[in-house]
Design a protein around this motif. Structure first.
Motif, short mmCIF file in Angstrom:
data_model
loop_
_atom_site.label_atom_id
_atom_site.label_comp_id
_atom_site.label_asym_id
_atom_site.label_seq_id
_atom_site.Cartn_x
_atom_site.Cartn_y
_atom_site.Cartn_z
N ALA A 121 -0.66 -2.23 -6.73
CA ALA A 121 -0.89 -4.73 -6.12
C ALA A 121 -1.73 -4.11 -5.34
N VAL A 122 -2.14 -3.27 -4.65
CA VAL A 122 -2.97 -2.94 -3.35
C VAL A 122 -3.79 -2.07 -3.07
N HIS A 123 -4.52 -2.34 -4.51
CA HIS A 123 -5.67 -1.13 -3.79
C HIS A 123 -5.27 0.46 -3.46
N GLY A 124 -4.44 0.81 -4.35
CA GLY A 124 -3.89 2.51 -3.78
C GLY A 124 -2.73 2.38 -2.73
N VAL A 125 -3.29 1.26 -1.68
CA VAL A 125 -2.19 1.38 -0.53
C VAL A 125 -0.28 1.35 -1.35
N LEU A 126 0.48 1.81 -0.55
CA LEU A 126 2.03 1.41 -0.81
C LEU A 126 2.69 0.40 0.03
N THR A 127 2.85 -1.03 -0.01
CA THR A 127 2.85 -1.14 0.94
C THR A 127 4.42 -1.56 1.03
N ALA A 155 2.37 -14.29 -7.12
CA ALA A 155 0.77 -13.89 -6.75
C ALA A 155 0.72 -12.52 -8.08
N ALA A 173 1.99 -9.50 -8.06
CA ALA A 173 1.77 -7.81 -7.96
C ALA A 173 2.99 -7.61 -8.01
N TYR A 226 3.98 -4.30 6.05
CA TYR A 226 3.40 -5.90 7.01
C TYR A 226 5.53 -6.30 7.32
N MET A 271 1.38 -15.13 0.70
CA MET A 271 2.85 -14.80 1.57
C MET A 271 2.78 -14.59 3.27
N LEU A 322 5.19 -12.22 -3.43
CA LEU A 322 4.57 -11.68 -3.96
C LEU A 322 4.50 -11.56 -5.71
#
Lengths: 134, 134
Positions: free
Chosen positions: A122-128, A97, A99, A82, A1, A94
């Motif tokens: 999907a992002v190692h514990g980071v709410l994205t 990929a 996610a 982002y 992305m 996403l």
């Protein structure tokens, strides 16, 4: 992305006025937008710290997403957003990929932005979040 | 304190290679610097996501600051760093504004940066760093 980098850092706080004061006093933060958003259970303020944006989120009750976050983890960083040109296209990329998404479709977020959230797993514990100006 | 905005977002992860792969695949992140830093107990990578910087931190053992963070909270956002022109001057201003500091003096951080940390209690639960290029 393809993103345009970090749009904002979301921070959960107990008291919005107090937090706005802290960011002003310590970091020179200025309020860009501010709103009570009862449908989302938050009092929210978007601050600019030089060219960067901090989104402060205070709950308007205990049984709200931010209220439950505070009860579980205490105040602190909540999500990172982002900037993308097209939230729907970003979600499609996403998902392609692999996610896990929270929002399958773009929705209207704070301050009228188009947003969608990706699951933190999907992002190692980071709410994205992905976000684009409306 | 005058900052130049967010320098990087620090993220604690369990496995550095896996996290680098995730950020590349989902967000187009590219590695800017990477190092094993045994004196700080971390494997670290600085990634660029468009114009924004993510600092991934994986512990090299359980009894390290990042190892203890992971045991306590799991992977996720660890700190936010603001760029300043002069870390010592920033610390002086922060102390003058009543902020509790972790580092009373600048020290050398990852990748040769001058850094200092502000206690999260001073910033509503957010571990906050000030940083300047060496």
């Amino acid at each position: 992305m393809t993103t345009r980098g970090i749009h904002h850092l979301g921070v959960a706080v107990s008291d919005l006025d107090e937090a706005i004061g802290t960011y002003a006093r310590l970091l020179g933060g200025t309020v860009e937008h501010r709103a009570a958003l009862p449908d989302q259970g938050v009092y929210a303020a978007s601050l600019l710290v030089a060219g960067s944006r901090i989104e402060l989120l205070a709950p308007d009750g205990e049984d709200t997403p931010v209220g439950r976050f505070l009860a579980r983890r205490g105040p602190g960083m909540h999500h990172v957003a982002y900037a993308v040109d097209d939230v729907a296209a970003a979600l499609s990329e996403l998902a392609g990929a692999g996610a896990e998404l929270i929002d399958e479709q773009p929705r209207v977020g704070l301050f009228g932005l188009q947003v969608a959230f990706v699951h933190p797993d999907a992002v190692h514990g980071v709410l994205t979040e992905v976000v684009s100006p409306a």
